[in-house]
Structure formats: structure tokens, C-alpha cells
Motif scaffolding. Structure first.
Motif, short mmCIF file in Angstrom:
data_model
loop_
_atom_site.label_atom_id
_atom_site.label_comp_id
_atom_site.label_asym_id
_atom_site.label_seq_id
_atom_site.Cartn_x
_atom_site.Cartn_y
_atom_site.Cartn_z
N UNK A 75 14.14 41.68 13.65
CA UNK A 75 13.80 42.19 12.33
C UNK A 75 12.98 41.17 11.58
N UNK A 76 13.22 39.91 11.90
CA UNK A 76 12.58 38.84 11.15
C UNK A 76 11.94 37.85 12.12
N UNK A 77 10.82 37.32 11.69
CA UNK A 77 10.21 36.22 12.44
C UNK A 77 10.41 34.95 11.63
N UNK A 78 10.91 33.91 12.28
CA UNK A 78 10.94 32.59 11.67
C UNK A 78 9.86 31.75 12.37
N UNK A 79 8.96 31.21 11.59
CA UNK A 79 7.89 30.38 12.15
C UNK A 79 8.14 28.92 11.78
N UNK A 80 8.41 28.08 12.79
CA UNK A 80 8.47 26.65 12.50
C UNK A 80 7.05 26.08 12.45
N UNK A 81 6.78 25.27 11.47
CA UNK A 81 5.46 24.65 11.35
C UNK A 81 5.63 23.14 11.31
N UNK A 82 4.92 22.50 12.21
CA UNK A 82 4.98 21.04 12.30
C UNK A 82 4.06 20.46 11.23
N UNK A 83 4.56 19.48 10.49
CA UNK A 83 3.77 18.92 9.38
C UNK A 83 2.72 17.95 9.90
N UNK A 84 1.74 18.49 10.60
CA UNK A 84 0.67 17.69 11.18
C UNK A 84 -0.66 18.38 10.91
N UNK A 85 -1.73 17.63 11.13
CA UNK A 85 -3.06 18.22 11.05
C UNK A 85 -3.14 19.37 12.05
N UNK A 86 -3.89 20.42 11.78
CA UNK A 86 -3.98 21.61 12.64
C UNK A 86 -2.76 22.51 12.52
N UNK A 87 -1.84 22.18 11.62
CA UNK A 87 -0.59 22.94 11.55
C UNK A 87 -0.85 24.44 11.34
N UNK A 88 -1.85 24.74 10.52
CA UNK A 88 -2.06 26.15 10.16
C UNK A 88 -3.04 26.85 11.10
N UNK A 89 -3.61 26.06 12.01
CA UNK A 89 -4.55 26.65 12.96
C UNK A 89 -3.79 27.60 13.89
N UNK A 90 -4.36 28.76 14.12
CA UNK A 90 -3.70 29.71 15.01
C UNK A 90 -2.71 30.61 14.30
N UNK A 91 -2.40 30.25 13.05
CA UNK A 91 -1.41 31.04 12.31
C UNK A 91 -1.92 32.46 12.02
N UNK A 92 -3.23 32.59 11.75
CA UNK A 92 -3.75 33.91 11.42
C UNK A 92 -3.66 34.84 12.63
#
Ligand SMILES: Nc1ncnc2c1ncn2[C@@H]1O[C@H](COP(=O)(O)OP(=O)(O)O)[C@@H](O)[C@H]1O
Ligand SMILES: [Mg+2]
Length: 263
Positions: free
Chosen positions: A145-162
Motif C-alpha cells: 500500500x505504501x512505498x518507503x524510499x530510503x535516500x542516502x544523504x550524498x551527491x546524486x541522491x535525487x538522481x533516478x528518483x523521477x
């Protein structure tokens, strides 16, 4: 638990949040849906080749209940292991009927049978995904029902997210209308660096409602725990990493009613 990037903390987050929820008195099932079997290792589950695993469930229609093991160190925590066999599943699944919904069917049947037998309710099922957007991850998106996305606090972190968000929208439109990104957790946070702070701020600006207040610090104890076949929650309960995951688990559980209303 999904993010097609590897090494962002999916497995670590899955097993430690699961342990945190179980230690708080909830009944939790972890499904290791990654051929690497790292979640199985961290939970101390038997996962040598030939062990009944998520592979047999997905590819050979084995009932899920034949594969569930109790986590030896945390009462109330259960797991379905992944063995090396799962590395072929991505290709084997392609030619099977209802290839996207096999995990869903298996879990629905398992939960219904438990209820029929009057067994205690499972409060949370967490699925640890591989670092790709293939059929194994799709099966997880169809069951959840839910997605949990872990994000590493590094450069490129948001790349690929879209791309990840686009895939989730497609699954929502065609296979699982309930699905949504409910939670984002910032992992491996090192508050001493400007970069980590910048990434954290950027993620919170983009996802103000989803991002948990708790961030998980970078901690050696967290990375050591799997080599002792444990989560950090039992390996070093007083460590900063353990306390952060306990707090993240608490936040997740406290936000559940609010999320149910929205969904
Ligand atoms: N907060 C943390 N501090 C230190 N090491 C971490 C932390 N979270 C994860 N790690 C380590 O980083 C590596 C990748 O984490 P993992 O959870 O396996 O990522 P994924 O499942 O996304 O590939 C592992 O070696 C893990 O032990
Ligand atoms: Mg992993």
C-alpha cells in the motif's frame, strides 16, 4: 522499501525498522525480495541454496507459509528468506502467468489462512526490494500500500528518483490503485558535512509530508550488525543508529492512522 539505486540503505532500513516495530510489540513479517539475500543475513534466517524461499513462492507457487521463519533474536519478527535461486527469477517470471501479481496472491492467501485458523494478526509486512525496477520490484509494488524510499544523504541522491516515481505512478494506474509514496527516510546522514545538510533540505523541500523527522546517522555499528546475523537493534541497542531506527519505526507507526485516512 524501494529505490533502484544500490547501497542507499534499503535493506538496513527494512530489517531495523522491522525489528523496531516488533520490539514495540507488533507482529512483523519481512519478505526478502532481493537475490543478494542481505535482509535474510541480517535477520539470521537460514538461506542456503535449497531452503524454501521467496523464489519457490514466486516461481513455483509454493505457499508462503512454508517459507516463513522466525527471526531468532527478535520475538514477533518473522522473515521469508531469499536464496541464490532468486537471481534467475527476474527472467523466469517473464513467461509466467500473472507475473506482476504473484507475490500479492501468495500474501493474500497466507494472511487469509492465518485468519481462518484464528492466528494472530500480522501488523506490518515489509518487502525489501532489489536495486532495479524489474519484475521483483513490480511484484512488491503490487502487494504494497505504501512505498518507503530510503535516500542516502550524498551527491546524486535525487538522481533516478523521477524514474522511480514514474514507475510507481504506472503501477498505481494499472495494477494497484492503493499504492503511494508515504514515507521518505534520510539515511547515512553526517550532520558535520554541508553536503548532507543540503541534500536533507532539498529532500524535505520536495517531500515535506513524506519525509520522516528522524534521520539515520552514519554509524559503524549499523554496518557491523549483519556480520553477526543481527539487526543493530539487538547488536547494540544503545547505539545512535539503533535509537534512530527505533524512533523512525515509532514515527512510521504513529503516522499510520493519518496515512490510512489519506489513502
Ligand atoms: N546508517 C548507516 N551507517 C553506516 N553504514 C550503513 C548505514 N546504512 C547502511 N549502511 C551500510 O551501507 C551499505 C549499503 O546499505 P544497504 O542497506 O545494504 O543498501 P541497499 O539495500 O539499498 O543496497 C551496507 O554495507 C550497510 O551496512
Ligand atoms: Mg539491499
Amino acid at each position: 522499501m524501494a529505490n533502484q539505486k544500490g547501497g542507499v540503505g534499503k535493506t538496513t532500513t527494512t530489517v531495523n525498522i522491522a525489528a523496531g516495530l516488533a520490539q514495540s510489540g507488533l507482529r512483523v513479517l519481512v519478505i526478502d525480495n532481493d537475490p543478494q539475500g542481505n535482509a535474510s543475513t541480517a535477520l539470521g534466517l537460514e538461506h542456503r541454496a535449497g531452503t524454501p524461499s521467496i523464489y519457490e513462492v514466486l516461481v513455483e507457487d509454493e505457499p508462503l507459509e512454508n517459507t516463513v521463519q522466525a527471526c531468532p533474536t527478535v520475538p514477533g519478527l518473522y522473515g521469508v528468506p531469499a536464496t541464490i535461486d532468486l537471481s534467475g527469477a527476474e527472467i523466469e517470471l517473464v513467461s509466467l502467468v500473472s507475473r506482476e501479481t504473484r507475490l500479492r496472491r501468495a500474501l493474500d492467501t497466507y494472511l487469509a489462512r492465518r485468519e481462518e485458523r484464528g492466528e494472530e494478526r500480522i501488523d506490518y509486512v515489509l518487502v525489501d526490494c532489489p536495486p532495479s525496477l524489474g519484475l521483483l520490484t513490480v511484484n512488491a509494488f503490487v502487494v504494497g500500500r505504501e512505498v518507503l524510499i530510503p535516500i542516502q544523504c550524498e551527491y546524486y541522491a535525487l538522481e533516478g528518483l523521477s524514474q522511480l516515481l514514474k514507475t510507481i505512478e504506472l503501477i498505481k494506474a494499472h495494477l494497484n490503485p492503493q499504492l503511494r509514496v508515504s514515507t521518505i527516510l534520510l539515511t547515512m546522514y553526517d550532520g558535520r558535512t554541508n553536503l548532507a545538510q543540503q541534500v536533507a533540505t532539498e529532500v524535505r523541500d520536495h517531500f515535506p509530508d513524506q519525509t520522516l523527522r528522524t534521520t539515520v546517522p552514519r554509524s559503524v555499528r549499523i554496518s557491523e550488525a549483519p556480520s553477526h546475523a543481527q539487526t543493530v537493534m539487538t547488536y547494540d541497542p544503545g547505539s545512535t543508529g539503533s535509537l534512530a531506527y527505533l524512533e523512525a519505526a515509532r514515527e512510521l507507526a504513529e503516522r499510520a492512522p493519518q496515512r490510512a485516512e489519506q489513502g
